[in-house]
Design a protein around this motif. Structure first.
Motif, PDB file in Angstrom:
ATOM      1  N   SER A 146       0.835  -1.200   0.000  1.00  0.00           N
ATOM      2  CA  SER A 146       0.000   0.000   0.000  1.00  0.00           C
ATOM      3  C   SER A 146       0.874   1.254   0.000  1.00  0.00           C
ATOM      4  O   SER A 146       2.074   1.199   0.296  1.00  0.00           O
ATOM      5  N   ARG A 147       0.262   2.375  -0.302  1.00  0.00           N
ATOM      6  CA  ARG A 147       0.967   3.663  -0.273  1.00  0.00           C
ATOM      7  C   ARG A 147       1.571   3.898   1.123  1.00  0.00           C
ATOM      8  O   ARG A 147       2.704   4.323   1.253  1.00  0.00           O
ATOM      9  N   GLU A 148       0.796   3.586   2.156  1.00  0.00           N
ATOM     10  CA  GLU A 148       1.257   3.806   3.525  1.00  0.00           C
ATOM     11  C   GLU A 148       2.432   2.893   3.877  1.00  0.00           C
ATOM     12  O   GLU A 148       3.388   3.320   4.531  1.00  0.00           O
ATOM     13  N   GLU A 149       2.364   1.651   3.447  1.00  0.00           N
ATOM     14  CA  GLU A 149       3.470   0.719   3.703  1.00  0.00           C
ATOM     15  C   GLU A 149       4.735   1.151   2.968  1.00  0.00           C
ATOM     16  O   GLU A 149       5.835   1.073   3.526  1.00  0.00           O
ATOM     17  N   ALA A 150       4.581   1.633   1.742  1.00  0.00           N
ATOM     18  CA  ALA A 150       5.741   2.101   0.978  1.00  0.00           C
ATOM     19  C   ALA A 150       6.362   3.321   1.652  1.00  0.00           C
ATOM     20  O   ALA A 150       7.591   3.438   1.754  1.00  0.00           O
ATOM     21  N   GLY A 151       5.520   4.229   2.134  1.00  0.00           N
ATOM     22  CA  GLY A 151       6.024   5.410   2.839  1.00  0.00           C
ATOM     23  C   GLY A 151       6.776   5.029   4.101  1.00  0.00           C
ATOM     24  O   GLY A 151       7.855   5.569   4.394  1.00  0.00           O
ATOM     25  N   ALA A 152       6.223   4.091   4.844  1.00  0.00           N
ATOM     26  CA  ALA A 152       6.885   3.639   6.070  1.00  0.00           C
ATOM     27  C   ALA A 152       8.222   2.974   5.758  1.00  0.00           C
ATOM     28  O   ALA A 152       9.214   3.175   6.478  1.00  0.00           O
ATOM     29  N   ARG A 153       8.260   2.205   4.686  1.00  0.00           N
ATOM     30  CA  ARG A 153       9.514   1.547   4.289  1.00  0.00           C
ATOM     31  C   ARG A 153      10.591   2.579   3.945  1.00  0.00           C
ATOM     32  O   ARG A 153      11.746   2.451   4.338  1.00  0.00           O
ATOM     33  N   LEU A 154      10.199   3.630   3.218  1.00  0.00           N
ATOM     34  CA  LEU A 154      11.156   4.680   2.859  1.00  0.00           C
ATOM     35  C   LEU A 154      11.663   5.416   4.100  1.00  0.00           C
ATOM     36  O   LEU A 154      12.854   5.715   4.216  1.00  0.00           O
ATOM     37  N   LEU A 155      10.754   5.700   5.021  1.00  0.00           N
ATOM     38  CA  LEU A 155      11.175   6.351   6.271  1.00  0.00           C
ATOM     39  C   LEU A 155      12.157   5.469   7.040  1.00  0.00           C
ATOM     40  O   LEU A 155      13.165   5.950   7.579  1.00  0.00           O
ATOM     41  N   ARG A 156      11.869   4.187   7.073  1.00  0.00           N
ATOM     42  CA  ARG A 156      12.748   3.248   7.768  1.00  0.00           C
ATOM     43  C   ARG A 156      14.138   3.219   7.124  1.00  0.00           C
ATOM     44  O   ARG A 156      15.159   3.184   7.807  1.00  0.00           O
ATOM     45  N   GLU A 157      14.169   3.246   5.803  1.00  0.00           N
ATOM     46  CA  GLU A 157      15.462   3.252   5.104  1.00  0.00           C
ATOM     47  C   GLU A 157      16.271   4.494   5.447  1.00  0.00           C
ATOM     48  O   GLU A 157      17.478   4.421   5.640  1.00  0.00           O
ATOM     49  N   VAL A 158      15.597   5.630   5.532  1.00  0.00           N
ATOM     50  CA  VAL A 158      16.290   6.867   5.911  1.00  0.00           C
ATOM     51  C   VAL A 158      16.811   6.743   7.338  1.00  0.00           C
ATOM     52  O   VAL A 158      17.959   7.098   7.615  1.00  0.00           O
ATOM     53  N   LEU A 159      15.986   6.231   8.225  1.00  0.00           N
ATOM     54  CA  LEU A 159      16.416   6.062   9.620  1.00  0.00           C
ATOM     55  C   LEU A 159      17.660   5.198   9.729  1.00  0.00           C
ATOM     56  O   LEU A 159      18.628   5.561  10.393  1.00  0.00           O
ATOM     57  N   TYR A 160      17.631   4.045   9.078  1.00  0.00           N
ATOM     58  CA  TYR A 160      18.730   3.102   9.215  1.00  0.00           C
ATOM     59  C   TYR A 160      19.971   3.522   8.449  1.00  0.00           C
ATOM     60  O   TYR A 160      21.082   3.152   8.806  1.00  0.00           O
ATOM     61  N   SER A 161      19.797   4.321   7.396  1.00  0.00           N
ATOM     62  CA  SER A 161      20.963   4.762   6.638  1.00  0.00           C
ATOM     63  C   SER A 161      21.691   5.903   7.332  1.00  0.00           C
ATOM     64  O   SER A 161      22.819   6.231   6.988  1.00  0.00           O
ATOM     65  N   SER A 162      21.070   6.491   8.341  1.00  0.00           N
ATOM     66  CA  SER A 162      21.670   7.640   9.027  1.00  0.00           C
ATOM     67  C   SER A 162      22.845   7.245   9.910  1.00  0.00           C
ATOM     68  O   SER A 162      23.694   8.072  10.214  1.00  0.00           O
ATOM     69  N   GLY A 163      22.869   6.004  10.357  1.00  0.00           N
ATOM     70  CA  GLY A 163      23.929   5.561  11.253  1.00  0.00           C
ATOM     71  C   GLY A 163      23.588   5.776  12.719  1.00  0.00           C
ATOM     72  O   GLY A 163      24.232   5.215  13.594  1.00  0.00           O
ATOM     73  N   ASP A 164      22.603   6.605  13.004  1.00  0.00           N
ATOM     74  CA  ASP A 164      22.200   6.860  14.391  1.00  0.00           C
ATOM     75  C   ASP A 164      20.681   7.021  14.446  1.00  0.00           C
ATOM     76  O   ASP A 164      20.167   8.140  14.500  1.00  0.00           O
ATOM     77  N   THR A 165      19.995   5.909  14.438  1.00  0.00           N
ATOM     78  CA  THR A 165      18.534   5.902  14.394  1.00  0.00           C
ATOM     79  C   THR A 165      17.927   6.693  15.546  1.00  0.00           C
ATOM     80  O   THR A 165      16.984   7.460  15.355  1.00  0.00           O
ATOM     81  N   GLU A 166      18.472   6.527  16.727  1.00  0.00           N
ATOM     82  CA  GLU A 166      17.927   7.220  17.898  1.00  0.00           C
ATOM     83  C   GLU A 166      17.973   8.726  17.713  1.00  0.00           C
ATOM     84  O   GLU A 166      16.994   9.421  17.977  1.00  0.00           O
ATOM     85  N   GLN A 167      19.104   9.253  17.259  1.00  0.00           N
ATOM     86  CA  GLN A 167      19.229  10.696  17.079  1.00  0.00           C
ATOM     87  C   GLN A 167      18.284  11.224  16.003  1.00  0.00           C
ATOM     88  O   GLN A 167      17.718  12.310  16.144  1.00  0.00           O
ATOM     89  N   VAL A 168      18.103  10.460  14.933  1.00  0.00           N
ATOM     90  CA  VAL A 168      17.190  10.885  13.876  1.00  0.00           C
ATOM     91  C   VAL A 168      15.759  10.925  14.420  1.00  0.00           C
ATOM     92  O   VAL A 168      15.029  11.888  14.185  1.00  0.00           O
ATOM     93  N   LEU A 169      15.364   9.887  15.165  1.00  0.00           N
ATOM     94  CA  LEU A 169      14.014   9.864  15.733  1.00  0.00           C
ATOM     95  C   LEU A 169      13.804  11.008  16.720  1.00  0.00           C
ATOM     96  O   LEU A 169      12.755  11.662  16.721  1.00  0.00           O
ATOM     97  N   LEU A 170      14.802  11.258  17.556  1.00  0.00           N
ATOM     98  CA  LEU A 170      14.685  12.346  18.521  1.00  0.00           C
ATOM     99  C   LEU A 170      14.614  13.699  17.815  1.00  0.00           C
ATOM    100  O   LEU A 170      13.829  14.569  18.203  1.00  0.00           O
ATOM    101  N   HIS A 171      15.412  13.869  16.773  1.00  0.00           N
ATOM    102  CA  HIS A 171      15.359  15.128  16.026  1.00  0.00           C
ATOM    103  C   HIS A 171      13.990  15.293  15.368  1.00  0.00           C
ATOM    104  O   HIS A 171      13.414  16.384  15.379  1.00  0.00           O
ATOM    105  N   PHE A 172      13.466  14.197  14.808  1.00  0.00           N
ATOM    106  CA  PHE A 172      12.140  14.268  14.217  1.00  0.00           C
ATOM    107  C   PHE A 172      11.102  14.661  15.269  1.00  0.00           C
ATOM    108  O   PHE A 172      10.252  15.522  15.032  1.00  0.00           O
ATOM    109  N   ALA A 173      11.163  14.027  16.429  1.00  0.00           N
ATOM    110  CA  ALA A 173      10.196  14.319  17.495  1.00  0.00           C
ATOM    111  C   ALA A 173      10.259  15.794  17.901  1.00  0.00           C
ATOM    112  O   ALA A 173       9.225  16.431  18.121  1.00  0.00           O
ATOM    113  N   LYS A 174      11.463  16.338  17.967  1.00  0.00           N
ATOM    114  CA  LYS A 174      11.614  17.756  18.339  1.00  0.00           C
ATOM    115  C   LYS A 174      11.076  18.687  17.256  1.00  0.00           C
ATOM    116  O   LYS A 174      10.603  19.773  17.551  1.00  0.00           O
TER     117      LYS A 174
END
Length: 117
Positions: free
Chosen positions: A69-97
């Motif tokens: 689905s469109r939503e699943e594809a979007g989530a997959r892309l977000l996950r790829e960005v998170l994991y490619s960053s090298g620091d998933t926690e920092q990316v998530l925290l920055h997003f939350a802020k």
């Protein structure tokens, strides 16, 4: 899975809106832009190679459906960005802020309903 180009998004919009597998000609007819048959065929082949669409034979032609689905594809892309960053926690925290009030409300509602556990 890679990101999508402009034409790929248009083709995926057609597949996501479809209730059944579509042939190249049917995708072409449902796009809002005047495109060549071979262009749509190439885009569908590229999307298949990227894992966005599934294809199966129907007679001599291929029929295409969205792999997710469109939503699943979007989530997959977000996950790829998170994991490619090298620091998933920092990316998530920055997003939350930096989340908008609407995004924050969506996350809070999902957490309350247990949708994120």
């Amino acid at each position: 899975m890679h990101g999508l180009g402009e034409l790929e998004v248009k083709v995926m919009d057609v597949l996501w809106a479809a209730d059944e597998p579509l042939r190249v000609r049917e995708v072409l007819e449902r796009t809002a832009r005047p495109l060549a048959y071979t262009t749509v065929m190439t885009v569908l082949d590229n999307l298949h190679g990227k894992g966005y669409v599934l294809r199966g034979k129907s007679g001599r032609a291929y029929e295409y459906t969205a792999a997710e689905s469109r939503e699943e594809a979007g989530a997959r892309l977000l996950r790829e960005v998170l994991y490619s960053s090298g620091d998933t926690e920092q990316v998530l925290l920055h997003f939350a802020k930096s989340a908008t009030p609407e995004e924050t409300d969506i996350l809070r509602r999902a957490l309350r309903k247990g949708k994120l556990s």
